[in-house]
Design a protein around this motif. Structure first.
Motif, mmCIF file in Angstrom:
data_model
loop_
_atom_site.group_PDB
_atom_site.id
_atom_site.type_symbol
_atom_site.label_atom_id
_atom_site.label_comp_id
_atom_site.label_asym_id
_atom_site.label_seq_id
_atom_site.Cartn_x
_atom_site.Cartn_y
_atom_site.Cartn_z
ATOM 1 N N ILE A 127 -1.686 -8.765 -23.042
ATOM 2 C CA ILE A 127 -1.834 -10.182 -24.231
ATOM 3 C C ILE A 127 -0.579 -9.968 -24.942
ATOM 4 N N GLU A 128 0.045 -11.009 -25.170
ATOM 5 C CA GLU A 128 1.136 -11.278 -26.255
ATOM 6 C C GLU A 128 0.657 -12.104 -27.449
ATOM 7 N N TYR A 129 1.331 -11.587 -28.416
ATOM 8 C CA TYR A 129 0.926 -12.074 -29.899
ATOM 9 C C TYR A 129 1.869 -12.328 -30.886
ATOM 10 N N PHE A 141 6.715 -11.134 -36.694
ATOM 11 C CA PHE A 141 6.444 -10.043 -35.790
ATOM 12 C C PHE A 141 5.835 -10.684 -34.390
ATOM 13 N N ASN A 142 6.393 -9.844 -33.320
ATOM 14 C CA ASN A 142 5.710 -10.437 -31.880
ATOM 15 C C ASN A 142 5.610 -8.966 -31.181
ATOM 16 N N SER A 143 4.677 -9.227 -30.291
ATOM 17 C CA SER A 143 4.573 -7.813 -29.528
ATOM 18 C C SER A 143 3.613 -8.166 -28.276
ATOM 19 N N GLU A 144 3.466 -7.279 -27.356
ATOM 20 C CA GLU A 144 2.501 -7.444 -26.372
ATOM 21 C C GLU A 144 1.684 -6.267 -26.128
ATOM 22 N N LEU A 145 0.723 -6.252 -25.613
ATOM 23 C CA LEU A 145 -0.227 -5.095 -25.253
ATOM 24 C C LEU A 145 -0.789 -5.225 -23.873
ATOM 25 N N ILE A 146 -0.905 -4.023 -23.325
ATOM 26 C CA ILE A 146 -1.394 -3.747 -21.796
ATOM 27 C C ILE A 146 -2.232 -2.771 -21.915
ATOM 28 N N ALA A 156 -12.105 -1.667 -23.667
ATOM 29 C CA ALA A 156 -10.910 -0.728 -23.943
ATOM 30 C C ALA A 156 -10.617 -1.087 -25.465
ATOM 31 N N LYS A 157 -10.396 -0.221 -26.268
ATOM 32 C CA LYS A 157 -10.057 -0.348 -27.728
ATOM 33 C C LYS A 157 -8.726 0.195 -27.837
ATOM 34 N N GLY A 158 -7.950 -0.446 -28.927
ATOM 35 C CA GLY A 158 -6.631 0.115 -28.965
ATOM 36 C C GLY A 158 -6.217 -0.364 -30.300
ATOM 37 N N GLU A 159 -5.087 -0.022 -30.982
ATOM 38 C CA GLU A 159 -4.256 -0.238 -31.895
ATOM 39 C C GLU A 159 -2.878 -0.054 -31.897
ATOM 40 N N GLU A 160 -2.193 -0.702 -32.752
ATOM 41 C CA GLU A 160 -0.757 -0.343 -32.722
ATOM 42 C C GLU A 160 -0.161 -1.201 -34.105
#
Length: 186
Positions: A127-129, A141-146, A156-160
């Motif tokens: 997921i890119e955002y 800001f931009n990032s990606e999640l795997i 699946a739950k997560g945070e950053e």
């Protein structure tokens, strides 16, 4: 006291008594000999390890390994009824929100997310955002999640943390998913 052969006091050193042999370095310095031997062995081990690591154990002289290209799915493959049609995978993203955890005047913004695998096979997600300042419309800001190996029906739950310029008001931030990919996990 000057040496009888040289008026400055320097001359040939006195000779050992007849029949006396000069002791070897090893006999005169046994502790130093042990340390020198250990240093030689340790040096050989380090050099040998460095050679093995640099060649990756394959004798390739440190050349890069190229990973095999992923196989493309066959176009003849038909979709099973339990697999959602392509483009429907975005529905697996069940929650994607910004969270303000600021305290004592220090900004502390986080992105929290949940992905629920609604397909019939174990899946990987990318997921890119972007986080956008709604006042200026600019990305701040931009990032990606795997998420790897999410089983069918599993969530699946997560945070950053979201790092933006200090003083950017939370109420002016908006998160946008720019790309969402689900692939079969192997």
């Amino acid at each position: 006291m000057a040496h009888p052969q040289n008026p400055d006091g320097w001359g040939t050193p006195p000779q050992p008594p007849h029949g006396h042999k000069k002791e070897s370095f090893v006999k005169r310095h046994p502790v130093a000999t042990v340390f020198i031997a250990l240093a030689v062995v340790l040096g050989a081990v380090i050099i040998g390890s460095a050679v093995l690591v640099s060649s990756d154990g394959d004798g390739g002289g440190g050349q890069e390994r190229k990973s095999p290209k992923p196989q493309e799915p066959s176009k003849e493959k038909t979709e099973t009824p339990s697999t959602p049609p392509p483009g429907n995978e975005r529905k697996d993203l069940t929650s994607f929100t910004l969270d303000d955890r600021s305290q004592a005047g220090f900004d502390d913004f986080w992105l929290t997310y949940e992905v629920t695998n609604k397909s019939s096979e174990k899946s990987d997600y990318l997921i890119e955002y972007d986080v956008v300042d709604t006042r200026t419309g600019k990305r701040v800001f931009n990032s990606e999640l795997i998420e790897d190996s999410v089983k069918p029906g599993q969530t699946a739950k997560g945070e950053e943390p979201v790092l933006v310029e200090e003083g950017t008001p939370f109420r002016n931030l908006k998160v946008e998913v720019t790309d969402f990919n689900r692939t079969a996990s192997f």
